[in-house]
Design an enzyme around this catalytic site. Structure first.
Site, PDB file in Angstrom:
ATOM      1  N   GLY A  44      -7.039  -7.606 -24.484  1.00 43.99           N
ATOM      2  CA  GLY A  44      -8.014  -8.588 -24.003  1.00 43.99           C
ATOM      3  C   GLY A  44      -8.130  -8.546 -22.485  1.00 43.99           C
ATOM      4  N   HIS A  45      -8.196  -7.329 -21.940  1.00 44.64           N
ATOM      5  CA  HIS A  45      -8.318  -7.174 -20.497  1.00 44.64           C
ATOM      6  C   HIS A  45      -8.843  -5.784 -20.152  1.00 44.64           C
ATOM      7  CE1 HIS A  45      -4.236  -5.669 -21.459  1.00 44.64           C
ATOM      8  NE2 HIS A  45      -4.540  -4.734 -20.577  1.00 44.64           N
ATOM      9  N   ARG A  46      -9.153  -5.622 -18.890  1.00 46.21           N
ATOM     10  CA  ARG A  46      -9.452  -4.327 -18.288  1.00 46.21           C
ATOM     11  C   ARG A  46      -8.690  -4.296 -16.975  1.00 46.21           C
ATOM     12  NH1 ARG A  46     -14.624  -5.244 -14.958  1.00 46.21           N
ATOM     13  NH2 ARG A  46     -15.122  -7.425 -15.402  1.00 46.21           N
TER      14      ARG A  46
END
Length: 121
Positions: A44-46
């Site tokens: 749930g990230h970059r």
């Protein structure tokens, strides 16, 4: 944009040997693995800088990816598949089998400031 590469695998009567050599597009600074996952969604990230290479060395999982222009879903279900995630790739890992082990090679050491949790709108 995320993309898959095949890892060279040698197979004979003794079993399989998969090699990670000269195919990862960065110098590896960090290795971690995820296992024993329940029905949770991970990731749930970059990132600002980090490039990652994800390999499900046992079992399987699904990685969903959004690079701001395109959304894709990748199934990692053999240890010779490697998913390269660029910094702009907002990703989640889900649907882990009970025996799944997802190994990730990273281009950078851990830095909390490198994470971007907001997905593209």
């Amino acid at each position: 944009m995320a993309y898959q590469i095949s890892l060279k695998t040698f197979t004979d009567a003794r079993g399989n040997l998969t090699v990670i050599e000269k195919v990862i597009p960065f110098d590896v600074k960090r290795i971690f693995y995820i296992y024993g996952v329940d029905d949770s969604v991970r990731g749930g990230h970059r990132h600002h800088k980090t490039i990652q290479a994800a390999i499900c060395i046992q079992g399987s999982c699904i990685i969903t990816n959004n690079d701001g222009e395109k959304e894709e879903e990748f199934t990692l279900d053999t240890p010779d598949k490697c998913l390269i995630l660029e910094p702009k790739d907002w990703h989640q890992m889900k649907n882990f089998t009970d025996d799944a082990i997802l190994m990730v090679l990273a281009s950078e050491y851990f830095d909390a400031e490198d994470y971007i949790y907001e997905n593209y709108i």
